[in-house]
Design a protein around this motif. Sequence first.
Motif, PDB file in Angstrom:
ATOM      1  N   ASN A  89       0.857  -1.175   0.000  1.00 21.09           N
ATOM      2  CA  ASN A  89       0.000   0.000   0.000  1.00 21.09           C
ATOM      3  C   ASN A  89       0.902   1.236   0.000  1.00 21.09           C
ATOM      4  O   ASN A  89       1.146   1.854   1.036  1.00 21.09           O
ATOM      5  CB  ASN A  89      -0.916  -0.017   1.227  1.00 21.09           C
ATOM      6  CG  ASN A  89      -1.858   1.152   1.260  1.00 21.09           C
ATOM      7  OD1 ASN A  89      -2.029   1.855   0.269  1.00 21.09           O
ATOM      8  ND2 ASN A  89      -2.464   1.383   2.415  1.00 21.09           N
ATOM      9  N   VAL A  90       1.419   1.560  -1.177  1.00 22.80           N
ATOM     10  CA  VAL A  90       2.389   2.655  -1.287  1.00 22.80           C
ATOM     11  C   VAL A  90       1.750   3.989  -0.936  1.00 22.80           C
ATOM     12  O   VAL A  90       2.354   4.823  -0.270  1.00 22.80           O
ATOM     13  CB  VAL A  90       3.014   2.684  -2.696  1.00 22.80           C
ATOM     14  CG1 VAL A  90       3.998   3.826  -2.821  1.00 22.80           C
ATOM     15  CG2 VAL A  90       3.711   1.368  -2.992  1.00 22.80           C
ATOM     16  N   ALA A  91       0.507   4.195  -1.350  1.00 21.61           N
ATOM     17  CA  ALA A  91      -0.172   5.461  -1.043  1.00 21.61           C
ATOM     18  C   ALA A  91      -0.345   5.629   0.460  1.00 21.61           C
ATOM     19  O   ALA A  91      -0.165   6.732   1.001  1.00 21.61           O
ATOM     20  CB  ALA A  91      -1.524   5.513  -1.736  1.00 21.61           C
ATOM     21  N   GLY A  92      -0.658   4.551   1.152  1.00 14.16           N
ATOM     22  CA  GLY A  92      -0.779   4.610   2.599  1.00 14.16           C
ATOM     23  C   GLY A  92       0.556   4.846   3.281  1.00 14.16           C
ATOM     24  O   GLY A  92       0.649   5.553   4.283  1.00 14.16           O
ATOM     25  N   MET A  93       1.610   4.236   2.727  1.00 16.28           N
ATOM     26  CA  MET A  93       2.944   4.429   3.286  1.00 16.28           C
ATOM     27  C   MET A  93       3.436   5.859   3.057  1.00 16.28           C
ATOM     28  O   MET A  93       4.165   6.419   3.876  1.00 16.28           O
ATOM     29  CB  MET A  93       3.925   3.423   2.671  1.00 16.28           C
ATOM     30  CG  MET A  93       3.646   1.996   3.103  1.00 16.28           C
ATOM     31  SD  MET A  93       4.407   0.710   2.093  1.00 16.28           S
ATOM     32  CE  MET A  93       6.092   1.141   2.019  1.00 16.28           C
ATOM     33  N   MET A  94       3.019   6.447   1.939  1.00 17.02           N
ATOM     34  CA  MET A  94       3.415   7.828   1.645  1.00 17.02           C
ATOM     35  C   MET A  94       2.720   8.829   2.570  1.00 17.02           C
ATOM     36  O   MET A  94       3.165   9.956   2.693  1.00 17.02           O
ATOM     37  CB  MET A  94       3.099   8.171   0.185  1.00 17.02           C
ATOM     38  CG  MET A  94       3.933   7.417  -0.826  1.00 17.02           C
ATOM     39  SD  MET A  94       5.606   7.963  -0.895  1.00 17.02           S
ATOM     40  CE  MET A  94       5.407   9.512  -1.725  1.00 17.02           C
ATOM     41  N   ALA A  95       1.644   8.409   3.209  1.00 15.26           N
ATOM     42  CA  ALA A  95       0.935   9.304   4.123  1.00 15.26           C
ATOM     43  C   ALA A  95       1.737   9.549   5.396  1.00 15.26           C
ATOM     44  O   ALA A  95       1.526  10.556   6.077  1.00 15.26           O
ATOM     45  CB  ALA A  95      -0.433   8.726   4.471  1.00 15.26           C
ATOM     46  N   ASN A  96       2.653   8.657   5.721  1.00 10.95           N
ATOM     47  CA  ASN A  96       3.520   8.847   6.878  1.00 10.95           C
ATOM     48  C   ASN A  96       4.614   9.840   6.491  1.00 10.95           C
ATOM     49  O   ASN A  96       5.495   9.529   5.694  1.00 10.95           O
ATOM     50  CB  ASN A  96       4.127   7.505   7.299  1.00 10.95           C
ATOM     51  CG  ASN A  96       4.947   7.600   8.563  1.00 10.95           C
ATOM     52  OD1 ASN A  96       5.319   8.684   9.003  1.00 10.95           O
ATOM     53  ND2 ASN A  96       5.228   6.460   9.147  1.00 10.95           N
ATOM     54  N   HIS A  97       4.558  11.026   7.057  1.00 14.14           N
ATOM     55  CA  HIS A  97       5.485  12.087   6.638  1.00 14.14           C
ATOM     56  C   HIS A  97       6.932  11.782   6.975  1.00 14.14           C
ATOM     57  O   HIS A  97       7.848  12.349   6.387  1.00 14.14           O
ATOM     58  CB  HIS A  97       5.063  13.437   7.238  1.00 14.14           C
ATOM     59  CG  HIS A  97       5.291  13.550   8.712  1.00 14.14           C
ATOM     60  ND1 HIS A  97       4.436  13.000   9.635  1.00 14.14           N
ATOM     61  CD2 HIS A  97       6.301  14.115   9.411  1.00 14.14           C
ATOM     62  CE1 HIS A  97       4.894  13.238  10.851  1.00 14.14           C
ATOM     63  NE2 HIS A  97       6.020  13.912  10.748  1.00 14.14           N
ATOM     64  N   LYS A  98       7.182  10.867   7.908  1.00 11.35           N
ATOM     65  CA  LYS A  98       8.553  10.509   8.243  1.00 11.35           C
ATOM     66  C   LYS A  98       9.158   9.554   7.216  1.00 11.35           C
ATOM     67  O   LYS A  98      10.372   9.488   7.066  1.00 11.35           O
ATOM     68  CB  LYS A  98       8.609   9.857   9.628  1.00 11.35           C
ATOM     69  CG  LYS A  98       8.278  10.809  10.753  1.00 11.35           C
ATOM     70  CD  LYS A  98       8.379  10.117  12.083  1.00 11.35           C
ATOM     71  CE  LYS A  98       8.053  11.086  13.206  1.00 11.35           C
ATOM     72  NZ  LYS A  98       8.107  10.431  14.516  1.00 11.35           N
ATOM     73  N   LEU A  99       8.309   8.798   6.531  1.00  7.45           N
ATOM     74  CA  LEU A  99       8.784   7.803   5.573  1.00  7.45           C
ATOM     75  C   LEU A  99       8.585   8.197   4.118  1.00  7.45           C
ATOM     76  O   LEU A  99       9.125   7.553   3.229  1.00  7.45           O
ATOM     77  CB  LEU A  99       8.051   6.478   5.801  1.00  7.45           C
ATOM     78  CG  LEU A  99       8.208   5.820   7.157  1.00  7.45           C
ATOM     79  CD1 LEU A  99       7.334   4.584   7.231  1.00  7.45           C
ATOM     80  CD2 LEU A  99       9.641   5.464   7.403  1.00  7.45           C
ATOM     81  N   ALA A 100       7.807   9.227   3.864  1.00 13.20           N
ATOM     82  CA  ALA A 100       7.369   9.540   2.503  1.00 13.20           C
ATOM     83  C   ALA A 100       8.536   9.789   1.546  1.00 13.20           C
ATOM     84  O   ALA A 100       8.547   9.269   0.430  1.00 13.20           O
ATOM     85  CB  ALA A 100       6.435  10.742   2.519  1.00 13.20           C
ATOM     86  N   LYS A 101       9.525  10.546   1.965  1.00 12.91           N
ATOM     87  CA  LYS A 101      10.634  10.869   1.073  1.00 12.91           C
ATOM     88  C   LYS A 101      11.453   9.624   0.742  1.00 12.91           C
ATOM     89  O   LYS A 101      11.855   9.410  -0.400  1.00 12.91           O
ATOM     90  CB  LYS A 101      11.527  11.930   1.711  1.00 12.91           C
ATOM     91  CG  LYS A 101      12.465  12.591   0.726  1.00 12.91           C
ATOM     92  CD  LYS A 101      13.390  13.592   1.398  1.00 12.91           C
ATOM     93  CE  LYS A 101      12.662  14.845   1.810  1.00 12.91           C
ATOM     94  NZ  LYS A 101      13.576  15.896   2.309  1.00 12.91           N
ATOM     95  N   ALA A 102      11.677   8.774   1.739  1.00 18.60           N
ATOM     96  CA  ALA A 102      12.450   7.553   1.525  1.00 18.60           C
ATOM     97  C   ALA A 102      11.694   6.570   0.633  1.00 18.60           C
ATOM     98  O   ALA A 102      12.286   5.917  -0.233  1.00 18.60           O
ATOM     99  CB  ALA A 102      12.776   6.900   2.857  1.00 18.60           C
ATOM    100  N   ILE A 103      10.395   6.470   0.809  1.00 19.82           N
ATOM    101  CA  ILE A 103       9.590   5.549  -0.003  1.00 19.82           C
ATOM    102  C   ILE A 103       9.479   6.059  -1.433  1.00 19.82           C
ATOM    103  O   ILE A 103       9.562   5.280  -2.384  1.00 19.82           O
ATOM    104  CB  ILE A 103       8.211   5.344   0.651  1.00 19.82           C
ATOM    105  CG1 ILE A 103       8.387   4.525   1.933  1.00 19.82           C
ATOM    106  CG2 ILE A 103       7.246   4.656  -0.292  1.00 19.82           C
ATOM    107  CD1 ILE A 103       7.186   4.445   2.794  1.00 19.82           C
ATOM    108  N   ALA A 104       9.340   7.357  -1.600  1.00 16.33           N
ATOM    109  CA  ALA A 104       9.298   7.924  -2.946  1.00 16.33           C
ATOM    110  C   ALA A 104      10.628   7.723  -3.659  1.00 16.33           C
ATOM    111  O   ALA A 104      10.665   7.514  -4.876  1.00 16.33           O
ATOM    112  CB  ALA A 104       8.949   9.407  -2.882  1.00 16.33           C
TER     113      ALA A 104
END
Length: 178
Positions: A89-104
Motif C-alpha cells: 500500500n504505497v499510497a498509505g505508506m506515503m501518508a507517513n510524513h517521516k517515511l514519505a521521502k524515503a519511499i518515494a
Amino acid sequence: MYDLESYLATLSTGVVFENPKHYYQEAAKLKRLQKQLSRKKKGSNRRFKARMKVARQHNRIANLRNNTLHHITTYLSKNHAKVVIEDLNVAGMMANHKLAKAIADCGFHEFRRQIEYKCRKFGSELMVISRWYPSSKTCSTCGNIQDMPLEKRTYDCCSCGISIDCDLNASLNISRLA
C-alpha cells in the motif's frame, strides 16, 4: 526517523539489493539550484535558464533511479523462474510524513511495473501476494505470529527464540507461500 530505506529488495536466498538513495545523494545540488532559481527575477531569461538547470537535475535523479530499478528487475526476471512480490500500500505508506521521502526515493510502483513486463518478456512467472498476508509478523521457522513494530529491524521469535533480519524473515515467508 526510521531506517527503512536501507534495502530496496531482499530475496529469500539472502541476497540484498541496497537502496542507492539517489535523491539524498543529489539533494545538496538540487537545493543549491532551487535557491539560485528563487533569487532570479520572474520572467527573465536567467530565471528560465535556472529553471532548466533544476529540471535537468530532477531528470538526472529520475534517470539514476530508473537505471537501478532496471538492473534489479532484469536480474530477477532473467535469473529466477518464479518471482513473488508483495502488494504494498504505497499510497498509505506515503501518508507517513517521516517515511514519505524515503519511499518515494525507492520507486516501488515503477519497480512493480518493470517486474511485471519483464517477467512476461523473459518467461518467468510473477506472483503477487496480498498486502494483508502477515509476512513480517510471522516467524519463518515455527509460524508463530506476533506484532512487529516498524522501528524494530530484527525479528525475535518468542516461541522458538530465533533472531533474524525482518526483511529476510518476510521474504522467507513469502517464498514459502508461493
